[in-house]
Design a protein around this motif. Structure first.
Motif, PDB file in Angstrom:
ATOM      1  N   LEU B  75       0.825  -1.208   0.000  1.00 36.98           N
ATOM      2  CA  LEU B  75       0.000   0.000   0.000  1.00 36.98           C
ATOM      3  C   LEU B  75       0.854   1.252   0.000  1.00 36.98           C
ATOM      4  O   LEU B  75       1.960   1.269   0.543  1.00 36.98           O
ATOM      5  N   VAL B  76       0.315   2.318  -0.585  1.00 38.34           N
ATOM      6  CA  VAL B  76       0.857   3.659  -0.375  1.00 38.34           C
ATOM      7  C   VAL B  76      -0.341   4.551  -0.073  1.00 38.34           C
ATOM      8  O   VAL B  76      -1.392   4.414  -0.697  1.00 38.34           O
ATOM      9  N   GLU B  77      -0.207   5.393   0.942  1.00 41.83           N
ATOM     10  CA  GLU B  77      -1.348   6.215   1.328  1.00 41.83           C
ATOM     11  C   GLU B  77      -0.889   7.547   1.912  1.00 41.83           C
ATOM     12  O   GLU B  77       0.022   7.593   2.733  1.00 41.83           O
ATOM     13  N   PRO B  78      -1.510   8.654   1.467  1.00 45.18           N
ATOM     14  CA  PRO B  78      -1.236   9.935   2.121  1.00 45.18           C
ATOM     15  C   PRO B  78      -2.015   9.986   3.432  1.00 45.18           C
ATOM     16  O   PRO B  78      -3.180   9.591   3.465  1.00 45.18           O
ATOM     17  N   THR B  79      -1.396  10.424   4.477  1.00 50.26           N
ATOM     18  CA  THR B  79      -2.077  10.367   5.773  1.00 50.26           C
ATOM     19  C   THR B  79      -1.491  11.396   6.719  1.00 50.26           C
ATOM     20  O   THR B  79      -0.314  11.723   6.628  1.00 50.26           O
ATOM     21  N   SER B  80      -2.347  11.927   7.591  1.00 48.69           N
ATOM     22  CA  SER B  80      -1.816  12.805   8.632  1.00 48.69           C
ATOM     23  C   SER B  80      -1.502  11.977   9.866  1.00 48.69           C
ATOM     24  O   SER B  80      -1.190  12.501  10.913  1.00 48.69           O
ATOM     25  N   GLY B  81      -1.643  10.654   9.760  1.00 47.07           N
ATOM     26  CA  GLY B  81      -1.186   9.806  10.846  1.00 47.07           C
ATOM     27  C   GLY B  81      -2.093   8.648  11.181  1.00 47.07           C
ATOM     28  O   GLY B  81      -1.706   7.497  11.043  1.00 47.07           O
ATOM     29  N   ASN B  82      -3.342   8.960  11.587  1.00 51.33           N
ATOM     30  CA  ASN B  82      -4.170   7.881  12.116  1.00 51.33           C
ATOM     31  C   ASN B  82      -4.523   6.815  11.084  1.00 51.33           C
ATOM     32  O   ASN B  82      -4.450   5.622  11.377  1.00 51.33           O
ATOM     33  N   THR B  83      -4.908   7.228   9.893  1.00 57.32           N
ATOM     34  CA  THR B  83      -5.226   6.225   8.867  1.00 57.32           C
ATOM     35  C   THR B  83      -3.990   5.388   8.582  1.00 57.32           C
ATOM     36  O   THR B  83      -4.065   4.167   8.424  1.00 57.32           O
ATOM     37  N   GLY B  84      -2.852   6.070   8.530  1.00 56.65           N
ATOM     38  CA  GLY B  84      -1.608   5.366   8.239  1.00 56.65           C
ATOM     39  C   GLY B  84      -1.259   4.362   9.317  1.00 56.65           C
ATOM     40  O   GLY B  84      -0.820   3.244   9.020  1.00 56.65           O
ATOM     41  N   ILE B  85      -1.443   4.766  10.572  1.00 56.24           N
ATOM     42  CA  ILE B  85      -1.109   3.859  11.676  1.00 56.24           C
ATOM     43  C   ILE B  85      -2.014   2.617  11.617  1.00 56.24           C
ATOM     44  O   ILE B  85      -1.546   1.484  11.704  1.00 56.24           O
ATOM     45  N   SER B  86      -3.318   2.858  11.444  1.00 63.64           N
ATOM     46  CA  SER B  86      -4.245   1.714  11.347  1.00 63.64           C
ATOM     47  C   SER B  86      -3.901   0.851  10.136  1.00 63.64           C
ATOM     48  O   SER B  86      -3.794  -0.378  10.246  1.00 63.64           O
ATOM     49  N   LEU B  87      -3.719   1.499   8.989  1.00 63.04           N
ATOM     50  CA  LEU B  87      -3.458   0.731   7.757  1.00 63.04           C
ATOM     51  C   LEU B  87      -2.142  -0.038   7.849  1.00 63.04           C
ATOM     52  O   LEU B  87      -2.076  -1.204   7.454  1.00 63.04           O
ATOM     53  N   ALA B  88      -1.101   0.628   8.372  1.00 62.64           N
ATOM     54  CA  ALA B  88       0.211  -0.018   8.423  1.00 62.64           C
ATOM     55  C   ALA B  88       0.172  -1.232   9.346  1.00 62.64           C
ATOM     56  O   ALA B  88       0.685  -2.307   9.004  1.00 62.64           O
ATOM     57  N   ALA B  89      -0.440  -1.044  10.513  1.00 61.30           N
ATOM     58  CA  ALA B  89      -0.496  -2.162  11.460  1.00 61.30           C
ATOM     59  C   ALA B  89      -1.311  -3.316  10.888  1.00 61.30           C
ATOM     60  O   ALA B  89      -0.933  -4.487  10.986  1.00 61.30           O
ATOM     61  N   MET B  90      -2.431  -2.992  10.267  1.00 59.27           N
ATOM     62  CA  MET B  90      -3.266  -4.043   9.659  1.00 59.27           C
ATOM     63  C   MET B  90      -2.521  -4.726   8.514  1.00 59.27           C
ATOM     64  O   MET B  90      -2.506  -5.951   8.395  1.00 59.27           O
ATOM     65  N   ALA B  91      -1.914  -3.884   7.643  1.00 61.48           N
ATOM     66  CA  ALA B  91      -1.235  -4.429   6.468  1.00 61.48           C
ATOM     67  C   ALA B  91      -0.095  -5.342   6.890  1.00 61.48           C
ATOM     68  O   ALA B  91       0.049  -6.459   6.383  1.00 61.48           O
ATOM     69  N   LYS B  92       0.720  -4.871   7.833  1.00 65.33           N
ATOM     70  CA  LYS B  92       1.855  -5.678   8.285  1.00 65.33           C
ATOM     71  C   LYS B  92       1.383  -7.026   8.827  1.00 65.33           C
ATOM     72  O   LYS B  92       1.963  -8.067   8.537  1.00 65.33           O
ATOM     73  N   ALA B  93       0.319  -6.965   9.649  1.00 65.49           N
ATOM     74  CA  ALA B  93      -0.178  -8.202  10.248  1.00 65.49           C
ATOM     75  C   ALA B  93      -0.681  -9.169   9.179  1.00 65.49           C
ATOM     76  O   ALA B  93      -0.714 -10.374   9.385  1.00 65.49           O
ATOM     77  N   ARG B  94      -1.082  -8.638   8.035  1.00 64.01           N
ATOM     78  CA  ARG B  94      -1.593  -9.502   6.972  1.00 64.01           C
ATOM     79  C   ARG B  94      -0.562  -9.749   5.875  1.00 64.01           C
ATOM     80  O   ARG B  94      -0.860 -10.352   4.850  1.00 64.01           O
ATOM     81  N   GLY B  95       0.650  -9.205   6.083  1.00 67.97           N
ATOM     82  CA  GLY B  95       1.744  -9.557   5.184  1.00 67.97           C
ATOM     83  C   GLY B  95       1.995  -8.621   4.013  1.00 67.97           C
ATOM     84  O   GLY B  95       2.631  -9.007   3.036  1.00 67.97           O
ATOM     85  N   TYR B  96       1.521  -7.365   4.089  1.00 66.43           N
ATOM     86  CA  TYR B  96       1.768  -6.414   3.000  1.00 66.43           C
ATOM     87  C   TYR B  96       2.649  -5.279   3.498  1.00 66.43           C
ATOM     88  O   TYR B  96       2.543  -4.865   4.644  1.00 66.43           O
ATOM     89  N   HIS B  97       3.471  -4.744   2.599  1.00 64.70           N
ATOM     90  CA  HIS B  97       4.257  -3.566   2.975  1.00 64.70           C
ATOM     91  C   HIS B  97       3.398  -2.311   2.813  1.00 64.70           C
ATOM     92  O   HIS B  97       2.375  -2.328   2.126  1.00 64.70           O
ATOM     93  N   MET B  98       3.855  -1.246   3.453  1.00 64.45           N
ATOM     94  CA  MET B  98       3.046  -0.007   3.445  1.00 64.45           C
ATOM     95  C   MET B  98       3.963   1.207   3.444  1.00 64.45           C
ATOM     96  O   MET B  98       4.910   1.289   4.224  1.00 64.45           O
ATOM     97  N   ARG B  99       3.695   2.133   2.534  1.00 59.25           N
ATOM     98  CA  ARG B  99       4.424   3.394   2.508  1.00 59.25           C
ATOM     99  C   ARG B  99       3.448   4.509   2.881  1.00 59.25           C
ATOM    100  O   ARG B  99       2.388   4.631   2.265  1.00 59.25           O
ATOM    101  N   ALA B 100       3.800   5.284   3.889  1.00 54.42           N
ATOM    102  CA  ALA B 100       2.926   6.368   4.330  1.00 54.42           C
ATOM    103  C   ALA B 100       3.543   7.698   3.922  1.00 54.42           C
ATOM    104  O   ALA B 100       4.690   7.979   4.246  1.00 54.42           O
ATOM    105  N   VAL B 101       2.782   8.507   3.196  1.00 51.41           N
ATOM    106  CA  VAL B 101       3.265   9.830   2.800  1.00 51.41           C
ATOM    107  C   VAL B 101       2.605  10.848   3.730  1.00 51.41           C
ATOM    108  O   VAL B 101       1.378  10.959   3.755  1.00 51.41           O
ATOM    109  N   VAL B 102       3.431  11.529   4.517  1.00 50.21           N
ATOM    110  CA  VAL B 102       2.872  12.392   5.571  1.00 50.21           C
ATOM    111  C   VAL B 102       3.384  13.824   5.437  1.00 50.21           C
ATOM    112  O   VAL B 102       4.514  14.051   5.021  1.00 50.21           O
TER     113      VAL B 102
END
Lengths: 282, 321
Positions: B75-102
């Motif tokens: 995933l790549v997602e622009p975020t001011s933080g909270n969406t990114g934190i939720s998405l990153a933690a969920m993605a990692k737990a399910r085996g996907y990498h995540m790039r957060a643009v903040v």
């Protein structure tokens, strides 16, 4: 592009897509933050960083002739190339680059209407992270056009005599002096306000929602009828650091066809710091 | 999964739903009218720490169902933080990498939390000057990554993704309706991507069109991460003005002082956006006098200690021996 005074200096995103990989057509992305270029650029485009590559890194100035030659030659451009510029922030920095290419006499330089954001948001336009293939050239500048640039003494004189239009393209709050710079900006001034006699025409009044320029009729109505820019007089555009005013300089020179327009790149970060310079507020 | 004993087989079972709603707590000392019931819905008790768990899960599940993530595509997602934190933690737990643009201006705590949650961080200078309708730097940088490296990145795009709205139609709205037994008269929310306001309002107004939906926004030039002034709403396609009855503008510094008061007066460790929403609710209660209000408190104060120090005199001093 219809009805612009010099439509040949503006190309559409579709035109650029149709001319990718054409010999003699070179693309340059100019950003204030080259993270945008690094994240993805038009295939074949080189990237210039406005802060570190188009500014002299010692004194406050545009890059000199030799530095320009080295930069563009090192990027594989030659004087005969058609150079297409585009960039972030609605082409502000690309417009500054356009102004610089014109100062150093490049014959055929054009702006991509709408800049990188328009390209980015059109589904059929590709982006890549692949670096461009560059064959460096020995680029030589053969003429310079410093008459496109206004310096402080000329601006002071215009303010006193009103012999030219002064167009302040900053936001209304910067013009009035409510703020000295947009929030978060590091380049600033000791005082807020505007140069006496300047007309406030924010740069954004020249563009549509998608970032491309308004029609010639709309631009004429804005600058000449509504804002009272006198087309018989010379004009100097300024902003805070000279990039937004490059955008308006482009509009006045090439889209509306005024024949004596200068960009005051010293802008408010010079004028607003000058001791005893007259300032108007409100 | 047993919501009574709260024993779960994995963290995703803890995500909020009508059967497992985030808690609502009554405001007591700080309610200016005895005839107006006021409750705060504590979204920080969601498993990944904010209201954004709802949208993040809905967006991620849709990408999974469509087969758009996995096999090296993250995933790549622009975020001011909270969406990114939720998405990153969920993605990692399910085996996907995540790039957060903040944006650079978000609090340091959020940036570090994003990295702890497993996101690769891309910090961009976002605050040049708002351009008309073009979105800001972080959105465009994220879009660039997704376009230039489509095999590597899918972009949920919370600003345009209907799942961000539907998550609240499916969960937040029904939860509030059930928790208030249909008595809710006022909903108080803030504006960010506008998924919360649009989705919750759509559901609640479907049940009772007379429910007043009040959106509280900070003054222009604010420093409240995650929120937008109406002048900045051009970037959110999810804002639907027909679903909002009142838009209040509140001096942004009150977000911080009211958050502090909620901590010290009600024992609610609410973040600055909650402080802003509370101030909006307080003003409406003084106007409308009677009612049953629910405030959606997006997250807690823990991510904002550096911002609190900036805006509350005294917090930054006396911290050293």
């Amino acid at each position: 592009m219809a009805n612009y005074a010099h439509p040949e200096v503006l190309v559409s995103t579709d035109w650029v897509k149709d001319n990718l990989d054409q010999p003699g057509i070179k693309l340059v992305e100019i950003d204030v933050d080259t993270k945008a270029y690094d994240a993805g650029h038009i295939p074949g485009a080189v990237g210039f960083n406005w802060q570190t590559q188009l500014q002299d890194q010692v004194r406050r100035d545009i890059i000199g002739k030799e530095a320009f030659e080295k930069l563009v030659g090192g990027s594989g451009l030659s004087p005969k190339d058609i150079v297409i510029l585009y960039g972030d922030n609605n082409n502000w920095f690309a417009a500054y680059g356009f102004w610089l290419f014109k100062i150093y006499g490049h014959k055929d330089v054009r702006l991509m209407n709408g800049g990188r954001v328009k390209w980015l948001n059109e589904k059929d336009k590709p982006l890549t992270t692949d670096p461009p293939k560059i064959a460096p050239t020995q680029y030589k500048v053969t003429e310079t056009h410093l008459e496109l640039r206004a310096m402080l003494p000329e601006v002071m004189d215009i303010s006193k005599t009103a012999k030219a239009n002064l167009v302040d393209v900053r936001s209304p709050d910067e013009f009035s002096g409510k703020v000295i710079a947009p929030p978060g900006m590091t380049e600033t001034a000791q005082r807020g306000g505007h140069i006496p006699g300047a007309k406030s025409v924010p740069w954004s009044t020249a563009v549509q929602q998608d970032g491309s320029f308004k029609s010639a009729d709309e631009l004429q109505a804005i600058y000449f009828q509504q804002k009272g820019v006198d087309r018989k007089k010379p004009t100097v555009a300024y902003c805070r650091i000279g990039e937004r005013s490059s955008h308006t300089w482009f509009v006045l020179s090439y889209l509306l066809g005024l024949d004596n327009v200068k960009n005051y790149d010293g802008s408010w970060t010079e004028y607003g710091n000058v001791v005893a310079a007259p300032i108007e507020k409100g | 999964m047993n919501h009574q004993t709260r024993v779960y087989q994995d963290v995703f079972e803890m995500l909020p739903s009508e059967e497992n709603p985030s808690p609502m707590v009554r405001i007591n000392k700080m309610n200016p009218s005895p005839e107006f019931e006021l409750y705060a819905k504590l979204e920080w008790l969601n498993p990944f720490g904010s209201v954004k768990d709802r949208a993040a899960w809905a967006m991620l599940r849709e990408l999974e169902e469509k087969g758009e993530v996995g096999n090296g595509r993250g995933l790549v997602e622009p975020t001011s933080g909270n969406t990114g934190i939720s998405l990153a933690a969920m993605a990692k737990a399910r085996g996907y990498h995540m790039r957060a643009v903040v944006p650079n201006k978000i609090p340091l705590e959020k940036k570090v939390l994003l990295k702890i949650a497993g996101a690769e961080l891309d910090v961009v200078n976002d605050a040049l000057c708002p351009a008309p309708g073009l979105g800001d730097g972080s959105i465009n940088i994220a879009k660039s990554h997704a376009k230039a490296q489509a095999k590597k990145y899918a972009m949920p795009n919370q600003y345009e993704n209907e799942q961000n709205v539907l998550a609240h139609v499916r969960t937040t709205g029904p939860e509030i309706w059930r928790q208030t037994e249909g008595k809710v008269t006022h909903l108080f929310v803030s504006l960010g991507t506008c998924g919360t306001v649009s989705g919750t309002s759509r559901f609640l107004k479907g049940k009772n069109p007379d429910i007043k939906v009040v959106a509280v926004q900070p003054t222009e030039g604010h420093d409240v991460p995650g929120l937008r002034n109406v002048s900045q709403l051009g970037v959110s396609r999810l804002f639907d003005s027909s679903l909002v009855d009142d838009i209040l503008e509140v001096e942004f510094k009150l977000a911080y002082t009211r958050a502090l008061e909620l901590c010290q007066g009600e024992g609610l460790l609410a973040g600055p956006s909650s402080g802003l929403i509370y101030e909006g609710a307080r003003e409406i209660i003084l106007r409308d006098k009677k009612g049953f209000g629910v405030m959606i408190f997006p997250d807690n104060i823990f991510k904002y200690t550096s911002n609190m120090m900036k805006h509350i005199p005294g917090l930054a001093t006396g911290n050293e021996a």
